[in-house]
Write an enzyme that holds these catalytic residues in place. Structure first.
Site, PDB file in Angstrom:
ATOM      1  N   SER A  71      60.400  19.103  10.975  1.00 33.09           N
ATOM      2  CA  SER A  71      59.370  18.296  10.305  1.00 33.09           C
ATOM      3  C   SER A  71      57.954  18.515  10.815  1.00 33.09           C
ATOM      4  CB  SER A  71      59.717  16.810  10.415  1.00 33.09           C
ATOM      5  OG  SER A  71      60.768  16.483   9.537  1.00 33.09           O
ATOM      6  N   LYS A  74      55.507  19.099   8.080  1.00 33.10           N
ATOM      7  CA  LYS A  74      54.789  18.087   7.289  1.00 33.10           C
ATOM      8  C   LYS A  74      53.292  18.056   7.579  1.00 33.10           C
ATOM      9  CE  LYS A  74      58.776  15.067   6.402  1.00 33.10           C
ATOM     10  NZ  LYS A  74      59.844  15.633   7.224  1.00 33.10           N
ATOM     11  N   SER A 128      58.051  10.534   9.192  1.00 32.38           N
ATOM     12  CA  SER A 128      58.753  11.766   8.808  1.00 32.38           C
ATOM     13  C   SER A 128      59.697  11.541   7.634  1.00 32.38           C
ATOM     14  CB  SER A 128      59.517  12.344  10.019  1.00 32.38           C
ATOM     15  OG  SER A 128      59.449  13.736  10.017  1.00 32.38           O
ATOM     16  N   LYS A 233      53.113  14.911  15.816  1.00 33.97           N
ATOM     17  CA  LYS A 233      54.188  15.106  14.824  1.00 33.97           C
ATOM     18  C   LYS A 233      55.453  15.528  15.545  1.00 33.97           C
ATOM     19  CE  LYS A 233      55.939  14.786  10.863  1.00 33.97           C
ATOM     20  NZ  LYS A 233      57.108  14.244  11.605  1.00 33.97           N
TER      21      LYS A 233
END
Length: 289
Positions: A71, A74, A128, A233
């Site tokens: 992820s 993203k 997420s 993140k």
């Protein structure tokens, strides 16, 4: 005969000692110019700590290795959305097309749910939310296929030559990059105030069909007052292990931290804390001369 056996035993002991030293050494990341005399033991397979202003590498371990990034993807998804100048107040309806049929991950966003593009962006970055990221890509002009093409074009523009995207969520292990490329991604993403805000927000709520859904940040360090995090993140799929990228201030330095393929649920957080402790102790040693 007794002397021969003792000699053989000594060889075995020496070999075992060597293996033990090698096993300990594998986890050490090498220090850059900050401190040549100290090493730090880290559990992540790939590590990069970089001065965000100068680009100087402070700590590195397998930083050119190309791996799935889960992820962390993203961040690029968000940049492409914001680059597209799409109306963040537009309402988007979650579709069956947004359901994850690759990994079978769950989502509280049921089909038919209506959220603004801004709300989808928020929970995709902060929590997420995979279905939110999928909906953002699907409703991009040209659809998901064009969206992924735009992600790869953006990667090339940023000089991320080790990077390739095949989906907007990171669920596909075909999304790959290196720590050195991800440092470029983090630096670029920091230029978007909304990405900085959403990736570091502790928690948020969105309204879906009259119900309030609560979400929390997947990086618990944003809730720790000892950390000064400007962008964050996390990522996880089995092929990628636990991943974490951040832009942080530590020991009066503005740093980019990349941790990939960390084994163990809490290892990436442990590694981040070990890196901060190492940096702070090194800075303290420097001030003592």
């Amino acid at each position: 005969m007794q002397e021969r056996r003792l000699h053989h035993l000594e060889k075995i002991v020496a070999a075992c000692a060597l293996l033990a030293v090698l096993a300990l050494t594998v986890g050490f990341a090498q220090a850059g110019d900050l401190d040549h005399h100290k090493k730090v033991f880290l559990r992540s397979s790939v590590v990069l700590v970089q001065d965000a202003d100068s680009g100087e590498t402070i700590l590195a371990k397998n930083s050119d290795q190309i791996l799935p990034i889960a992820s962390i993807t993203k961040l690029m998804t968000a940049m492409v959305i914001l680059d597209g100048k799409l109306d963040l107040n537009d309402e988007i309806v979650v579709s069956r097309e947004d359901i994850d049929r690759l990994k079978g991950t769950r989502s509280r966003l049921r089909t038919g749910a209506r959220l603004t593009r801004d709300e989808l962006l928020l929970i995709a970055l902060m929590a997420s939310e995979n279905r939110a990221a999928a909906a953002l890509a699907r409703t991009y002009p040209g659809g998901t296929e064009e969206f992924v093409a735009a992600m790869n074009r953006k990667a090339r523009e940023l000089g991320m030559n080790d990077t390739h995207y095949v989906d907007p969520t990171g669920l596909d292990s075909g999304n790959v990059s290196s720590a050195e490329d991800l440092a470029k991604l983090v630096k670029a993403a920091t230029g978007y105030p909304l990405i900085r805000e959403y990736t570091t927000r502790d928690r948020a709520q969105v309204s879906v069909r009259g119900r309030r859904l609560s979400y929390t940040n997947t990086n618990r360090l944003v809730r720790n007052p000892r950390w000064d995090i400007d962008l964050s993140k996390t990522g996880y799929i089995s092929e990628a292990g636990r991943c974490l990228v951040m832009r942080v201030k530590v020991a009066s330095k503005d740093l980019i931290v990349v941790l990939l393929d960390s084994w163990g649920k809490y290892s990436r957080i442990g590694d981040a804390n070990r890196i901060r402790k190492w940096l702070e102790s090194s800075a303290f040693d420097d001030t003592r001369g």
